[in-house]
Motif scaffolding. Structure first.
Motif, PDB file in Angstrom:
ATOM      1  N   TYR A 137       0.865  -1.182   0.000  1.00 42.21           N
ATOM      2  CA  TYR A 137       0.000   0.000   0.000  1.00 42.21           C
ATOM      3  C   TYR A 137       0.900   1.231   0.000  1.00 42.21           C
ATOM      4  O   TYR A 137       1.704   1.422   0.917  1.00 42.21           O
ATOM      5  N   TYR A 138       0.770   2.047  -1.018  1.00 43.67           N
ATOM      6  CA  TYR A 138       1.552   3.279  -1.130  1.00 43.67           C
ATOM      7  C   TYR A 138       0.711   4.416  -0.552  1.00 43.67           C
ATOM      8  O   TYR A 138      -0.210   4.914  -1.192  1.00 43.67           O
ATOM      9  N   GLY A 139       0.998   4.771   0.677  1.00 42.76           N
ATOM     10  CA  GLY A 139       0.237   5.821   1.341  1.00 42.76           C
ATOM     11  C   GLY A 139       0.541   5.842   2.826  1.00 42.76           C
ATOM     12  O   GLY A 139       1.493   5.207   3.298  1.00 42.76           O
ATOM     13  N   LYS A 140      -0.281   6.559   3.571  1.00 42.54           N
ATOM     14  CA  LYS A 140      -0.067   6.741   5.004  1.00 42.54           C
ATOM     15  C   LYS A 140      -0.827   5.688   5.797  1.00 42.54           C
ATOM     16  O   LYS A 140      -1.891   5.230   5.389  1.00 42.54           O
ATOM     17  N   ILE A 141      -0.293   5.350   6.961  1.00 45.92           N
ATOM     18  CA  ILE A 141      -0.996   4.421   7.843  1.00 45.92           C
ATOM     19  C   ILE A 141      -2.315   5.031   8.313  1.00 45.92           C
ATOM     20  O   ILE A 141      -3.281   4.314   8.592  1.00 45.92           O
ATOM     21  N   GLN A 142      -2.376   6.365   8.376  1.00 44.96           N
ATOM     22  CA  GLN A 142      -3.601   7.034   8.816  1.00 44.96           C
ATOM     23  C   GLN A 142      -4.735   6.904   7.796  1.00 44.96           C
ATOM     24  O   GLN A 142      -5.890   7.173   8.121  1.00 44.96           O
ATOM     25  N   ASP A 143      -4.398   6.470   6.565  1.00 43.17           N
ATOM     26  CA  ASP A 143      -5.436   6.283   5.539  1.00 43.17           C
ATOM     27  C   ASP A 143      -6.341   5.092   5.858  1.00 43.17           C
ATOM     28  O   ASP A 143      -7.462   5.021   5.359  1.00 43.17           O
ATOM     29  N   LYS A 144      -5.854   4.168   6.655  1.00 41.34           N
ATOM     30  CA  LYS A 144      -6.575   2.918   6.911  1.00 41.34           C
ATOM     31  C   LYS A 144      -7.392   3.006   8.201  1.00 41.34           C
ATOM     32  O   LYS A 144      -6.985   3.674   9.167  1.00 41.34           O
ATOM     33  N   ASP A 145      -8.530   2.309   8.211  1.00 42.63           N
ATOM     34  CA  ASP A 145      -9.407   2.353   9.383  1.00 42.63           C
ATOM     35  C   ASP A 145      -9.156   1.151  10.292  1.00 42.63           C
ATOM     36  O   ASP A 145      -8.302   0.300  10.024  1.00 42.63           O
ATOM     37  N   ASP A 146      -9.933   1.082  11.380  1.00 40.43           N
ATOM     38  CA  ASP A 146      -9.735   0.017  12.358  1.00 40.43           C
ATOM     39  C   ASP A 146      -9.947  -1.369  11.753  1.00 40.43           C
ATOM     40  O   ASP A 146      -9.243  -2.325  12.108  1.00 40.43           O
ATOM     41  N   ASP A 147     -10.920  -1.499  10.854  1.00 36.66           N
ATOM     42  CA  ASP A 147     -11.199  -2.804  10.248  1.00 36.66           C
ATOM     43  C   ASP A 147      -9.983  -3.331   9.487  1.00 36.66           C
ATOM     44  O   ASP A 147      -9.736  -4.543   9.452  1.00 36.66           O
ATOM     45  N   TYR A 148      -9.237  -2.430   8.884  1.00 38.12           N
ATOM     46  CA  TYR A 148      -8.041  -2.842   8.156  1.00 38.12           C
ATOM     47  C   TYR A 148      -7.032  -3.476   9.105  1.00 38.12           C
ATOM     48  O   TYR A 148      -6.487  -4.561   8.832  1.00 38.12           O
ATOM     49  N   TYR A 149      -6.782  -2.842  10.249  1.00 36.35           N
ATOM     50  CA  TYR A 149      -5.775  -3.352  11.177  1.00 36.35           C
ATOM     51  C   TYR A 149      -6.250  -4.600  11.919  1.00 36.35           C
ATOM     52  O   TYR A 149      -5.436  -5.406  12.372  1.00 36.35           O
ATOM     53  N   MET A 150      -7.565  -4.761  12.017  1.00 31.99           N
ATOM     54  CA  MET A 150      -8.100  -5.933  12.715  1.00 31.99           C
ATOM     55  C   MET A 150      -7.800  -7.237  11.990  1.00 31.99           C
ATOM     56  O   MET A 150      -7.816  -8.312  12.584  1.00 31.99           O
ATOM     57  N   GLN A 151      -7.524  -7.182  10.699  1.00 32.48           N
ATOM     58  CA  GLN A 151      -7.315  -8.419   9.932  1.00 32.48           C
ATOM     59  C   GLN A 151      -5.964  -9.076  10.201  1.00 32.48           C
ATOM     60  O   GLN A 151      -5.767 -10.246   9.843  1.00 32.48           O
TER      61      GLN A 151
END
Length: 434
Positions: free
Chosen positions: A128-142
């Motif tokens: 993923y080319y971008g910032k970690i802040q671009d992703k929501d909680d559901d993304y990190y839950m995986q």
């Protein structure tokens, strides 16, 4: 050739060849003296989880990230995701070994992912080319695990707070172990953070060196160092000449402008040492990176990831330090949780101040306080706006409060909420007066 199930990479199913993981399997097939018999299930079960079920996120594809990605792929992790917001610069090529000259200008995450998949068949790396802040909680839950190979304190604070906030006591799967690595020259550190259980990144913020700053009066009137000239060009001359144009420290044209202006000022004051690379280093706060240090710290991070994913050995509790300035020396210790940690402590931070303190003085203290490290804070209570840095209209409206005493606006034992664009959470202060 013996085959097993393997992920599909770039549309091609790559089988595992016989004895591909012979050495790794020596660990996974047999319990060791430090293995917990209640959690380690030797044999096919743990190997299947590692290679076909475990999903791991790597944040950063720079000096540390390149090493981490290669180590994970060769250790048997097959579902790897990587996030990085930077593109490849020619200066990266001396230590970020997944990149080549032809890759300059391309996203680090994308190039690193393609390189790993090409060299280690069967491994799927999703970039993923971008910032970690671009992703929501559901993304990190995986993910089962998160490894940080970052060079930014702000980004570390953000992901740390995000993973702490994800934890639901009723759902054990919501606890995502965070492994953080960092290097500075010949020194490095790796640590294991179990959100809400062990000390978090915010707990140890006061261990960091304060960023180097230069007094405005020095850089404006009596520069003595090349860094003074560069700071003068970026802090004073840029806004004076460029107006509202935002300085982009990743834009070579902007760096070139700063270098030219700083060099001219250095010549005026007979100061030597202003170079293009130093200019870039000062404005981007670049820390020297050494490939061998990156390799050692990345190995430590991946070792911990392997132990956590497989339960094949006890993981680090919880801090590893490498000091290689005069010889190779390492030290491990347990960094304890702070009860008043604003992220994992669960309580308001107690702040005792004089009744005569103004709001401006309180803000200065928050900026200077080593265990908070906040820039441009905005303050409010549940019933009133004390001072806001933005938007401009609100800043103007609340500016008169800067000269007021805090005791006029907040009762003894009252709570103040502190926010800032660089702070990944709302900080709650309980104010008491002396």
């Amino acid at each position: 050739m013996a085959t097993t199930d393997a992920p599909i990479t770039n549309g091609i199913n790559y089988p595992d060849w016989e004895d591909r993981y012979y050495h790794v399997d020596q660990v996974l097939d047999n319990p060791g003296p430090r293995t917990d018999p209640d959690s380690f299930m030797a044999g096919d079960g743990v190997k299947n989880f590692l290679r076909n079920q475990c999903k791991i996120l790597v944040i950063g594809a720079g000096g540390l990230g390149c090493e981490i990605l290669a180590n994970l792929a060769l250790s048997g992790f097959k579902d790897i995701h990587v996030i990085d917001m930077d593109t490849i610069d020619i200066s990266n090529l001396n230590r970020q070994f997944l990149f080549r000259s032809k890759d300059v200008g391309q996203p680090k995450a994308t190039v690193a992912a393609e390189y790993i998949m090409k060299r280690v068949p069967g491994v799927k790396v999703t970039p993923y080319y971008g910032k970690i802040q671009d992703k929501d909680d559901d993304y990190y839950m995986q993910f089962n695990l998160v490894i940080c190979g970052l060079d930014s304190v702000e980004a570390r604070r953000w992901i740390n707070a995000t993973l702490v906030n994800l934890v639901d006591p009723e759902n054990p799967e919501s606890l995502k172990p965070l492994i953080d690595g960092g290097t500075e020259g010949f020194k490095g550190q790796a640590r294991v953070i179990l959100p809400t259980i062990t000390s978090c990144y915010e707990c140890s913020l006061d261990m960091l060196n304060k960023p180097t700053t230069f007094p405005i009066c020095t850089i404006a009137n009596t520069p003595r160092l090349p860094e003074h000239c560069i700071e003068w060009a970026s802090v004073l001359e840029w806004p004076k000449v460029k107006g509202d144009m935002k300085l982009d420290t990743d834009d070579p044209e902007h760096i070139q402008w700063l270098y030219s202006v700083a060099l001219e000022r250095a010549q005026e004051f007979k100061i030597e040492g202003v170079t293009w690379s130093l200019t870039q280093g000062v404005v981007k706060n670049i820390i020297p990176a050494i490939a061998s240090t990156n390799a050692i710290i990345a190995a430590s991070c991946c070792n911990e990831a392997f132990k956590i994913a497989t339960s094949s050995a006890a993981y680090l509790n919880n801090y590893f330090m490498l000091i290689g300035t005069e010889s190779v020396y390492s030290h491990t210790f347990e960094h304890e949780k702070r009860n008043d940690c604003p992220v994992c402590g669960g309580e308001s931070l107690e702040v005792s101040i004089s009744e005569s303190w103004t709001v401006e003085r309180l803000i200065e203290m928050l900026v200077e306080k080593q265990d908070i490290q906040i820039k441009k804070p905005s303050l409010s209570t549940p019933t009133k706006q004390i001072y806001f840095q933005a938007p401009p209209q609100l800043e103007v409206a609340t500016r008169p409060n800067l000269e007021k005493k805090v005791s006029e606006l907040v009762p003894d034992g009252g709570d103040v909420t502190v926010t800032a664009t660089t702070l990944p959470f709302s900080l709650s202060l309980r104010i008491t007066y002396t």
